[in-house]
Design a protein around this motif. Structure first.
Motif, short mmCIF file in Angstrom:
data_model
loop_
_atom_site.label_atom_id
_atom_site.label_comp_id
_atom_site.label_asym_id
_atom_site.label_seq_id
_atom_site.Cartn_x
_atom_site.Cartn_y
_atom_site.Cartn_z
N CYS A 256 0.75 -1.33 0.07
CA CYS A 256 0.01 0.11 0.13
C CYS A 256 1.01 1.19 -0.05
O CYS A 256 1.85 1.48 1.04
N CYS B 249 0.07 3.25 3.32
CA CYS B 249 0.41 2.84 4.87
C CYS B 249 1.66 1.91 4.87
O CYS B 249 2.17 1.68 5.94
N CYS C 260 -6.46 -1.06 0.15
CA CYS C 260 -5.64 -1.42 1.19
C CYS C 260 -6.69 -2.08 2.27
O CYS C 260 -7.47 -1.47 2.45
N CYS D 144 -5.53 0.04 5.99
CA CYS D 144 -6.16 1.50 6.09
C CYS D 144 -7.15 1.78 5.47
O CYS D 144 -7.61 2.81 5.58
ZN LIG Z 1 -2.87 1.26 3.52
#
Ligand SMILES: [Zn+2]
Lengths: 297, 165
Positions: free
Chosen positions: B127, B130, B152, B155
């Motif tokens: 991702c 994050c 993701c 997150c």
């Molecule tokens: Zn993420």
């Protein structure tokens, strides 16, 4: 109000006010389009029209799906395929015109319409060389899945060989197209399996679409004499075995039996023989361009 | 700085209209810049056959070079070899990540027969927002021809992945 048109200020002068410019962009600008020695320029041009018309016409059909697919992601997928095929068509029609300018329909003196557009918008249905699989009207979602699967399996196999074409422009267009067609084929293959193994209704629709399109399948592998005689071409009959193997792979996973072969007789789309659907499609596609042969787009 | 170096530097700074965090040089689309007489010739390779950004790239190159004082500018198309996402530079990949996009993995090798893939395209992605490696594909076809859409699962943010081609 006086006689001045509100559009007067938009044309000519500085093009920087436009997001995409106003100059026509030649997709082959700066590319060496010399026809290689030993290749018949007119045959090369006609061959490029055959492949280019396939992608132009199918692109138009796929564009008709825009905003109508069952979900947004598939809508975008179909629009992406249409764009890829349109890009291939532009290169192929431009290549055809560069190889033999005499195939480009004549337009009024001073018309700014580029050759590729003249070929797309100012030919009659009988001058189009596409296979009929590309032109038949859209049906339901299963129909577009089956059409795209059958077409892209055949086209990918042809393009893979065409990468070695004696014509460097065709070879380059093919090398690019292979990467794009691989995405189209896999998408169609996945949906074919999904619909076949989904509900009774999705399977019924898939089998109906296969039955409807199957009579046009053989034409994808039926060579026009030019596809045999032109050294820069690929004979589609020669890729049939490998294309069949790919289709059988999909059919096996989808638990669908291969329909009985239906042969192609007489003249085909490659000779300019089409279904009525092509004229109707072209009437809509060409009407604005034909109304304004001096138009600047 | 020679005329060529100056022209090459201006051309290299022109940005992709759809992914403006990338210069054309980062994207690998700008293949060559040369000076032929009094003409600056820039060569570009399309990312996809139907990429609508090509016309804009060409116009932007002409405008930027003209603005920089080069009176005559020509943009040529190079079709061979076909563009590959492998041509995106390390600098470009970092710029994609910084902008919240996931850069492409290695492109599939071309040459031999292309295997039919009936399963979903499996990619191991990180991702870009994050750093989690728990992601799932939303759609193989995204906002432009060159992107797929992911999300993701940590997150919960969606992000674009630049596809391997
Ligand atoms: Zn993420």
């Amino acid at each position: 109000m006086n006689d001045e048109s509100v559009y007067d200020g938009l044309l000519g002068g500085d093009s920087s006010q436009w997001a995409f410019g106003t100059d026509f962009e030649d997709p082959l600008a700066g590319v060496d389009t010399t026809v290689p020695a030993g290749i018949d320029a007119t045959e090369l041009a006609v061959y490029c029209l055959m492949l280019g018309d396939d992608t132009l016409v199918l692109s138009q059909r796929l564009s008709e799906w825009c905003s109508r697919a069952p979900e947004l992601e598939e809508d975008i997928a179909l629009a992406n395929f249409a764009l890829d095929l349109l890009g291939q068509a532009r290169l192929l029609l431009a290549r055809a015109a560069a190889a033999d300018p005499s195939i480009v329909p004549p337009l009024p003196e001073g018309s700014p319409v580029p050759a590729e557009d003249a070929l797309a918008y100012f030919r009659e249905a009988g001058q189009f060389r596409n296979v009929r699989m590309a032109e038949v009207p859209n049906g339901d979602f299963a129909h577009v899945v089956v059409r795209l699967l059958l077409f892209s399996i055949a086209r990918l196999a042809v393009l893979q060989r065409l990468r070695g074409s004696a014509d460097a422009v065709l070879a380059a267009v093919a090398a690019k197209g292979v990467k794009e067609l691989a995405y189209h084929r896999d998408w169609a293959g996945r949906w074919f399996v999904t619909l076949a193994l989904g509900t009774d209704e999705s399977r019924r629709r898939l089998l109906t679409a296969l039955e409807q399109l199957w009579p046009l399948h053989d034409e994808l592998f039926t060579a026009h004499p030019i596809e045999k005689s032109l050294a820069a071409a690929v004979d589609p009959g020669e890729v049939r075995a490998e294309a069949d193997a790919v289709l059988d792979q999909v059919l096996a996973v989808a638990e669908v039996e291969r329909p009985e072969p239906i042969g192609t007789r007489g003249r085909t789309g490659r000779d300019g023989l089409h279904t009525e659907a092509l004229s109707l499609m072209l009437a809509e596609m060409q009407v604005v361009a034909r109304a304004h042969p001096m138009g600047l787009w | 700085m020679t005329v060529l170096e100056r022209a090459a530097a201006v051309a290299a700074e022109v940005r992709d209209p759809e992914m403006p965090m990338l210069t054309l040089a980062d994207l690998g689309v700008l293949r060559d810049v040369r000076v032929e007489g009094d003409v600056v010739v820039a060569s570009i390779t399309p990312t996809y056959s139907g990429c609508p950004a090509m016309a804009t790239m060409r116009d932007d190159l002409v405008h930027r070079l003209t603005d920089a004082g080069f009176a005559r500018v020509e943009v040529r198309v190079v079709l061979e070899p076909a563009w590959s996402s492998d041509w995106i530079t390390e600098h470009g990949r970092a710029a994609l990540r910084d902008a919240g996009l996931s850069p492409p993995g290695p492109a599939p090798t071309v040459g031999g027969p292309i295997p039919l893939l009936l399963g979903p395209t499996r990619r191991v992605l990180t991702c870009p927002l994050c750093g989690s490696d728990r992601t799932e594909r939303v759609s193989e076809f995204g906002s432009t021809a060159c992107k797929a859409l992911y999300r993701c699962t940590d997150c919960r943010e969606p992000f674009d992945h630049v596809k391997e081609i």
